[in-house]
Motif scaffolding. Sequence first.
Motif, PDB file in Angstrom:
ATOM      1  N   ALA A  64       0.809  -1.233   0.000  1.00 27.51           N
ATOM      2  CA  ALA A  64       0.000   0.000   0.000  1.00 27.51           C
ATOM      3  C   ALA A  64       0.836   1.275   0.000  1.00 27.51           C
ATOM      4  O   ALA A  64       0.404   2.293  -0.535  1.00 27.51           O
ATOM      5  N   ASN A  65       2.026   1.222   0.589  1.00 30.48           N
ATOM      6  CA  ASN A  65       2.828   2.445   0.704  1.00 30.48           C
ATOM      7  C   ASN A  65       3.988   2.498  -0.281  1.00 30.48           C
ATOM      8  O   ASN A  65       4.926   3.292  -0.090  1.00 30.48           O
ATOM      9  N   LEU A  66       3.919   1.699  -1.329  1.00 29.54           N
ATOM     10  CA  LEU A  66       4.918   1.802  -2.387  1.00 29.54           C
ATOM     11  C   LEU A  66       4.733   3.114  -3.147  1.00 29.54           C
ATOM     12  O   LEU A  66       3.726   3.795  -3.003  1.00 29.54           O
ATOM     13  N   SER A  67       5.697   3.441  -3.965  1.00 28.62           N
ATOM     14  CA  SER A  67       5.634   4.690  -4.725  1.00 28.62           C
ATOM     15  C   SER A  67       4.502   4.658  -5.744  1.00 28.62           C
ATOM     16  O   SER A  67       4.011   3.582  -6.127  1.00 28.62           O
ATOM     17  N   THR A  68       4.118   5.821  -6.185  1.00 29.54           N
ATOM     18  CA  THR A  68       3.081   5.928  -7.216  1.00 29.54           C
ATOM     19  C   THR A  68       3.466   5.139  -8.453  1.00 29.54           C
ATOM     20  O   THR A  68       2.639   4.413  -9.023  1.00 29.54           O
ATOM     21  N   ALA A  69       4.706   5.259  -8.869  1.00 29.06           N
ATOM     22  CA  ALA A  69       5.161   4.567 -10.076  1.00 29.06           C
ATOM     23  C   ALA A  69       5.081   3.060  -9.912  1.00 29.06           C
ATOM     24  O   ALA A  69       4.647   2.342 -10.829  1.00 29.06           O
ATOM     25  N   GLU A  70       5.485   2.563  -8.742  1.00 30.99           N
ATOM     26  CA  GLU A  70       5.481   1.113  -8.522  1.00 30.99           C
ATOM     27  C   GLU A  70       4.059   0.578  -8.413  1.00 30.99           C
ATOM     28  O   GLU A  70       3.733  -0.484  -8.963  1.00 30.99           O
ATOM     29  N   LEU A  71       3.195   1.292  -7.716  1.00 30.86           N
ATOM     30  CA  LEU A  71       1.791   0.865  -7.622  1.00 30.86           C
ATOM     31  C   LEU A  71       1.138   0.867  -8.998  1.00 30.86           C
ATOM     32  O   LEU A  71       0.395  -0.059  -9.348  1.00 30.86           O
ATOM     33  N   THR A  72       1.403   1.897  -9.772  1.00 30.59           N
ATOM     34  CA  THR A  72       0.852   1.978 -11.127  1.00 30.59           C
ATOM     35  C   THR A  72       1.309   0.791 -11.960  1.00 30.59           C
ATOM     36  O   THR A  72       0.506   0.177 -12.687  1.00 30.59           O
ATOM     37  N   LYS A  73       2.566   0.448 -11.854  1.00 30.64           N
ATOM     38  CA  LYS A  73       3.121  -0.678 -12.596  1.00 30.64           C
ATOM     39  C   LYS A  73       2.441  -1.990 -12.213  1.00 30.64           C
ATOM     40  O   LYS A  73       2.078  -2.796 -13.080  1.00 30.64           O
ATOM     41  N   ARG A  74       2.247  -2.194 -10.927  1.00 30.87           N
ATOM     42  CA  ARG A  74       1.684  -3.468 -10.457  1.00 30.87           C
ATOM     43  C   ARG A  74       0.195  -3.599 -10.783  1.00 30.87           C
ATOM     44  O   ARG A  74      -0.269  -4.666 -11.165  1.00 30.87           O
ATOM     45  N   VAL A  75      -0.518  -2.525 -10.624  1.00 30.22           N
ATOM     46  CA  VAL A  75      -1.958  -2.571 -10.922  1.00 30.22           C
ATOM     47  C   VAL A  75      -2.193  -2.666 -12.430  1.00 30.22           C
ATOM     48  O   VAL A  75      -2.966  -3.510 -12.899  1.00 30.22           O
ATOM     49  N   SER A  76      -1.547  -1.805 -13.189  1.00 31.87           N
ATOM     50  CA  SER A  76      -1.756  -1.809 -14.643  1.00 31.87           C
ATOM     51  C   SER A  76      -1.241  -3.092 -15.269  1.00 31.87           C
ATOM     52  O   SER A  76      -1.819  -3.604 -16.233  1.00 31.87           O
ATOM     53  N   GLY A  77      -0.159  -3.648 -14.711  1.00 30.70           N
ATOM     54  CA  GLY A  77       0.372  -4.910 -15.228  1.00 30.70           C
ATOM     55  C   GLY A  77      -0.612  -6.050 -15.066  1.00 30.70           C
ATOM     56  O   GLY A  77      -0.798  -6.869 -15.975  1.00 30.70           O
ATOM     57  N   ALA A  78      -1.270  -6.105 -13.904  1.00 37.75           N
ATOM     58  CA  ALA A  78      -2.267  -7.147 -13.667  1.00 37.75           C
ATOM     59  C   ALA A  78      -3.484  -6.958 -14.562  1.00 37.75           C
ATOM     60  O   ALA A  78      -4.040  -7.929 -15.095  1.00 37.75           O
ATOM     61  N   THR A  79      -3.891  -5.713 -14.735  1.00 36.31           N
ATOM     62  CA  THR A  79      -5.030  -5.429 -15.615  1.00 36.31           C
ATOM     63  C   THR A  79      -4.745  -5.903 -17.036  1.00 36.31           C
ATOM     64  O   THR A  79      -5.579  -6.569 -17.662  1.00 36.31           O
ATOM     65  N   THR A  80      -3.576  -5.564 -17.539  1.00 33.91           N
ATOM     66  CA  THR A  80      -3.206  -5.956 -18.904  1.00 33.91           C
ATOM     67  C   THR A  80      -3.194  -7.466 -19.051  1.00 33.91           C
ATOM     68  O   THR A  80      -3.707  -8.012 -20.039  1.00 33.91           O
ATOM     69  N   LYS A  81      -2.614  -8.159 -18.068  1.00 29.02           N
ATOM     70  CA  LYS A  81      -2.535  -9.621 -18.121  1.00 29.02           C
ATOM     71  C   LYS A  81      -3.930 -10.246 -18.158  1.00 29.02           C
ATOM     72  O   LYS A  81      -4.216 -11.144 -18.973  1.00 29.02           O
ATOM     73  N   LEU A  82      -4.817  -9.796 -17.295  1.00 30.95           N
ATOM     74  CA  LEU A  82      -6.155 -10.375 -17.217  1.00 30.95           C
ATOM     75  C   LEU A  82      -6.990 -10.044 -18.450  1.00 30.95           C
ATOM     76  O   LEU A  82      -7.757 -10.883 -18.931  1.00 30.95           O
TER      77      LEU A  82
END
Length: 256
Positions: A165-183
């Motif tokens: 939850a407290n990762l950087s904006t860039a890292e959170l964006t990467k993890r969320v958008s990466g999962a969205t793209t995969k699914l």
Amino acid sequence: MKKIIISIIGIVIIMSAFTFNANAATSVKIPVLMYHRIETNPNVNDTWQIGLNEFKQEMKYLKDNGYTTLTNDQFYNIITKKASMPVKPILLTFDGATIDFYNNAYPILKQYGFNATEYVVTDQIGTSWGSSSDTIRIMNENQLKTVANNKIELENHSTTHGHIANLSTAELTKRVSGATTKLKTLTSKPVEYFAYPFGESSNNFVNVLKSLNVKMAFKVGGGMATDSSDLMNMPRIAIVNTDNITTFTKKITTGN
């Protein structure tokens, strides 16, 4: 005579519109259930492992008592007052996409024609870990595609699990958008809902989700979901291994 018929039709239309609006205006209260593992021989020391027999009993209760299992869009539209609410709505969610869902939970859900959501950690797809006594296996792509074609929605649980939850904006964006793209690639369906790993959110996390057009995000705990709940911190009711049919029915009617 024509005038009378037209008048009657007009009255019916007005009454129908009034009924819909009244339903839409009704105070919303919906249980959102959170499951993890459904096992034939659950580990009694693992809070999140539910016995298959208990799960069968719970799903049969929902079926026998007239509950409507919602899709995420149906749930969202009811919460935001864009649609009327059925008499007994419920949202079923599962976290982790473990193989027991495919082997144990999914056949029961399919038997009853239930809608449900599986929150997937996408970097874990097709992997396994753990001890010989408790190996955790995650569904592979073919298994995920199978359930996604049979009323199970695959939604975002990040690319990796953990206290993020407290990762950087860039890292959170990467993890969320990466999962969205995969699914999206896997199912060719929209991915617009999110479950926080460990139920942990932050203001920055919420802002990241909004920037990525996530419509609604779910935490852990908090009782019943209502029309006044925070869309980016929606409550979920945990079903755990100490529950029985009595505590289950209490949770889905009171939220506790």
